[in-house]
Every structure is written in structure tokens, then in C-alpha cells.
Scaffold this active site. Sequence first.
Site: not given
Length: 483
Positions: A143-144
Site C-alpha cells: 500500500h505504500s
Amino acid sequence: MTKEEVEEEPLSPMARLFQSPGIENCIITMIGFKAKINPDIILDDLKHNVSKHPRFCSKLVIATHTNYDGERWMKTKVNVEDHVFVPDIDLQEINKDGDGFVDDYVSRLTLSPLDKSKPLWDIHILNVKTSDAEAVGVMRCHHSLADGMSLMSLLVACTRKTSNLESFPTIPAIKRREQMMSHRFGNKGWYSRSINAVYYAVRLIWNTIVDLLLLWATSLFFKDTETPISEGIGSGNNARRFYHRTVSLDDIKLIKNAMKMTINDVLLGVTQDALSRYLNQRYGDKNGEGVTTTSNLNNLPGKIRIRAGVAVNLRQDIGIQPLEDMLAKDSKCRWGNYDSLVFVPFSISLETDPLVPLLKAKSIMDRKKHSLVAPMHYSIIEFIINTFGTKVFNRTCSNTTTILSNIVGPVEEVSLHGNCITYIALTGYGHSQALMIHFISYANKMIITIAVDPAVIPDPHNICDEMEKSLKAMKDTLSGKSD
């Protein structure tokens, strides 16, 4: 250090949050195809294009030799063969249960962390027939790297219209409702406009203050009621299972237009009603009543506090954006994680009128839209992460029950390298809640994807069943009124 490994960039505060211990969120996108997938075509395409996307050709490193100590993105050479997996599938062993094989395979991925020695993404090609596809492609990324809207824009940029394989998909222009509110009192006199403007501003300030206080309380002590969909929750590192269901987007639009609300309002109302009936069934089973989902017997406790963290896209331009615009420097629709959470209370009750949950959902969302808590929540997260670190945020989400997200997908049927896409199901894992619900529109479909901790919610298909029933009941009620 090679020439490719010279460009470094610090992680954004939100990327640092998603990389923090105890969170480690990953996004999984499952794509169904009408024909088998040729792995060689996928590999060749990645070799030519992956270097165009900075986050997909950068790995995570710990920098201690610069003015910024901590994790940074470092551009590196990508060996795409290390990121694409094509498992051997024994069709006799799975006994034509393609759905079960895909479910088990993707669930196992949630226990296998991404290798941080290379860019944080991988692709899994599953050439097995399921109930709604001839093959399934699974893309997993941390998700980063980006949020769901960024990844959807990337996917659309890789596809072409099925009706014309030489044409790019249509990208609809979507305007924020707030941008049109300046015309709300345009036909009234200056005195009425002034009074309404003052009233509007006072309500905005009051709602924002209340929401910020509730956000602060949630991060410290304000917990949801323990229910069958949240009790016994362990770690976000537990295995997750995923289930998706396709419903008619036209039915949702019919309800939206008849009730004069947004698609998000309809989805929230459907979810609220479905969870009420699902919980009623679970409480009935727990009490030994053995009720079915069609029973009118009310097994719900008197007071239940359930809240959902609803994802809000903070970009000025919402919806799918041209990928080159998102990757451009100082873009208003920038790539990355630029969204926030608004915590919305659910009204858990059994309603005899199917339209009541819709009205309740609209009332709640109208108030939340008239608040600045979403952008302020994002700014507060940035400030605290930069000042104190990421640990303080682990508790905020764990004190709520679920997360909801709605992403706009392609408005027409699209194909990837000539292979028509039948569905797009986006979800995630690493979150502390036992339940996460994602909605993605695709052509005339709405795909509902549920991520669950199977130890807490062993029957996610029942939640999807209840959502389908709620949607049908709402449509039938409105159709009956129009006759």
C-alpha cells in the site's frame, strides 16, 4: 552501487504509515479474463514498461548516510521474472473447483510477505477456470506504493476498449459536489445568501469540531461494541480470505436517481442493512435460536456501536485520471496515497421498509460531507508521523469495526492485450479489522469484494447474499411505487 541505484527519495508520511510495524498493508487486485493468459505477453510488456513507473522500479532501503535517516525509495533495475509467478495447476487435483483453488491461493499470499530486497509488487497468473472467468490474474503490491485510485488509473492505462482494441478506454470527467454548491443560493437575494452562507459556515465549523473530537476519542479509548464480526480479532498478520460478488450497476443508479442521492449513499445503505441482517443471524445462532436470514425474529442486542472507516479521495480531480497526469511533477491528481478515512456510524436494526436504511445512510453522509474532518485527518496524520512516528495510529482503526471503499472503474468493457476482462476485484490485507468491503464499478457492473478474517467471519458469502437481497428489496420497493 550500480548506476541504476543512485536516485533516492524519502517515503511520504502515508507510505511510512503503511510500512510501520503492525500495519504492513498490501493491496490485492484480482482480474478475471475471458481467455487463458499468455505469461510471455505479460513478461514482455513489463520489460518494456515497468521502468516508466517510479514506484514499481524502486526498492525500499534504510538510509543512514544522508540528512534523512530512515526508509527511502531507491531506483533499481527490475528483473520482471522475479515478480511474475505462474504456478503449475493440476486440474484433476482441484476437481474443477477453480473458485476454491483461487480463493486458497490468494489467501496463502496474505501469509507470504513481499520481499523488501526488490520492488514491492508481484503478479500471479492462474490459468484455471472459475465461475466467472477462464483465467485470473492477481496483482499484489504494498500500500505504500499507491492507493486504490492510483492503481486503477495504472490498470486503465494498460488496457484498450474491447469494442475497439486500438482505442484507449474512456476516462469520464467527475466533478466534486462541493464545487457546485456555490450555485445553491445563486437565485436568491443578497440577504438570503448572506444568512445561508453564515449558517453554512457555522454548521461546517461545528461538524468539523465534533468529528475531530470523535476522532481523538477513537484513537484513545472510544471503541466499537464487540460483535460476532469483531470479537476475538487477533493481529492484522492473520490470514485473510476474499470473496467477491457482481451486482448490477444499473440497479444502483436506479435507486440513486429515485432517492436523489449518490452512489456512495446507496452502497452505504445497502451495507448497513445487510450487516444488520447478517448480525441478526449470527446472534440467533449464538443464542441457539437457529434463525434463518429470512426470519423476522429480532436477535439484535439493544445497543450496538458499529463504525466504518469510509475512504475519501482527497484529490482535486476524482475518479480515474490519465496516468501521465498522475506521474507529472506537482500534479493536482498526484500518484501515491492521497486519501483519508471518515468514521461513519452504522444504524444496526431490522427495518420493515427497505428504504429506511437508505434514508439513514444519506442523512449520515450529508453531515459527513459538510465537515472538513477528512482533509484535516490527513494533515494530522502527516504532522504526527513526522513528529512522533507511526505507533499512535495503530489503535484508531482497531477501535472500529470495518473499512469501506468505493472506486470508479472503467465505464466500458476493456481488454488487456486483447484478452477481455470480465471483472476487477480490488481488496487488501494487513488491516486490524476482521472485515473490509470494497466496491468497484466496471462497465454496467458493481463488483463487491469482501476481505475477512475467517476465524471471525467464516461465511463471507452470507454477507454478499444479504447485500444482494437488500439491493433487490430496495429496487422492488421503488419499482412498485412508480407503477
